[in-house]
Write a protein that holds these residues in place. Sequence first.
Motif, mmCIF file in Angstrom:
data_model
loop_
_atom_site.group_PDB
_atom_site.id
_atom_site.type_symbol
_atom_site.label_atom_id
_atom_site.label_comp_id
_atom_site.label_asym_id
_atom_site.label_seq_id
_atom_site.Cartn_x
_atom_site.Cartn_y
_atom_site.Cartn_z
ATOM 1 N N LYS A 1 0.828 -1.212 0.000
ATOM 2 C CA LYS A 1 0.000 0.000 0.000
ATOM 3 C C LYS A 1 0.855 1.252 0.000
ATOM 4 O O LYS A 1 0.375 2.335 -0.271
ATOM 5 C CB LYS A 1 -0.895 0.011 1.251
ATOM 6 N N ARG A 2 2.113 1.099 0.399
ATOM 7 C CA ARG A 2 3.032 2.231 0.293
ATOM 8 C C ARG A 2 4.457 1.678 0.174
ATOM 9 O O ARG A 2 4.822 0.764 0.921
ATOM 10 C CB ARG A 2 2.936 3.122 1.533
ATOM 11 N N THR A 3 5.230 2.226 -0.739
ATOM 12 C CA THR A 3 6.625 1.786 -0.880
ATOM 13 C C THR A 3 7.512 2.999 -1.143
ATOM 14 O O THR A 3 7.147 3.879 -1.932
ATOM 15 C CB THR A 3 6.776 0.779 -2.058
ATOM 16 N N ILE A 4 8.640 3.009 -0.452
ATOM 17 C CA ILE A 4 9.675 3.996 -0.768
ATOM 18 C C ILE A 4 10.870 3.222 -1.289
ATOM 19 O O ILE A 4 11.320 2.269 -0.656
ATOM 20 C CB ILE A 4 10.092 4.776 0.502
ATOM 21 N N ASP A 5 11.367 3.609 -2.449
ATOM 22 C CA ASP A 5 12.638 3.051 -2.917
ATOM 23 C C ASP A 5 13.750 3.973 -2.450
ATOM 24 O O ASP A 5 13.677 5.191 -2.684
ATOM 25 C CB ASP A 5 12.680 2.986 -4.453
#
Length: 459
Positions: free
Chosen positions: A268-272
Amino acid sequence: MEKNVDTMEKVVSLCKRRGFVFQGSDIYGGLKGTWDFGPLGVTLNNNIKREWWKMFVEGREDIYGIDAAILMNAKVWETSGHVAGFFDPLVEDVETGERFRADHLLKDLGINADGLSLTEIDNLIIEHKVLSPKGNKVSAARQFNMMFESRIGATAGDEGKVYLRPETAQGMFVNFKNVLDSMSPKMPFGLAQIGKAFRNEIAPREFVFRVREFEQMEIEYFVKEEQWREEFEKLRLAIQKWHDHIGLAPENIREYEVPDNDLAHYSKRTIDFEYNYPGKGFDELAGFAYRTNHDLKAHMNASGVSMEYIEPDGTRYVPHVLEPSFGVGRAFMAILCEAYTEDEMGGEVRTYLKLPKHLAPYKVAVSPLLKNKPALVEKARSVFSVLKETFGTVAWDDNGNVGKRYRRQDEIGTPHCVTIDFDTLGEEKPELKDTVTVRDRDTGQQTRVAIAELVSYLK
Ligand code: GAP
């Protein structure tokens, strides 16, 4: 110094020349997408993994380490969604049959195809007249599953089918209940694992950046649903601290918020966390995803085993999970690019790796000034033994002259060189007896240190 595409080429060449990384199966012409780590590479990799384990497992009370098997029941991957959904878009060169990732061909033209459907990708290929790197037309895009399949035992058909794991994460989900029952952890808590992962990448490229066999360092951090934002921020800071600890400059790290239409099926949320690789620009170093309770719920439904956490007051729920996921190879590559430095010393250009001391493959190198003087060699050997006992990875270097030895050690990032000379023997200057020269990698400065104080000086 400004770093560019030449820097990357120099780093790759240094890696081969100095025993960090070799092409996999090299004497048979190589096996694409595989690399073998040589004596210095395996040491750097082990140092990265050891520091990570120290920071995220031993340095905390709330994260437990595990080491799950690589071979897992095929149902794990059916349940996780990888069998049905772990795809990359593939196109073929219509003349040569070579295969490429459609999104990478588009990216090379500056077009972002992340999260697009096959039809949308095909439309972009037609609109921008995308050709293969050989200049030929390409086929329509199709989905290609990246799971490596194998078979166990002497079974035929689908019965013995197994997959090489494409992420270590599932090993932690399937052991969630075992850890609950054996360790009685309090929420929130995490599981951590370091291990190999395998992906049948369509087009492995850019050295160890995109390969078919690699290592991951992953954490599954279990939280109550209402805690996820708060814990996300805490872990985000921990990830920043890690990148600082391995010597990556803050200006070379960027946090990219993955747009909703490009999120993995479970997130539902991803930071690379991206690193500014020389000549390549910012690209993924590590991922940080909020996976909801998708995985635990799916395994609970498929296996019939409860994945519920029971609070002391009897409240039951299936925890949500935050997942920091790091690639060892990408950290390795970023660390080397960051450390690679050229400067001028003694009127000559020199190359050195400005590695943090805790990551350097050798902590110190020991040399007798001349290798044909038995008294010097004997003394140097005794210093070498003492340092080896304390620091483990100590280099013995008696080839060529001292200047060449310093350059050689600079190039592999050895923080200190210790030289045993005639003054150490006290032949002409008795006041210098049992002292050695310690040379600092970064400044080239040389200091006279008593052998009796050498260990504490180097520490
Ligand atoms: N469990 C979540 C997961 O596997 P991912 O973004 O697919 O997420 C996590 O992979 C990390 O593993 C990446 O940030 C990267 O560092 C590394 N990685 C993934 N695929 C890789 C490949 N083909 N070669 C080298 N490293 C890779």
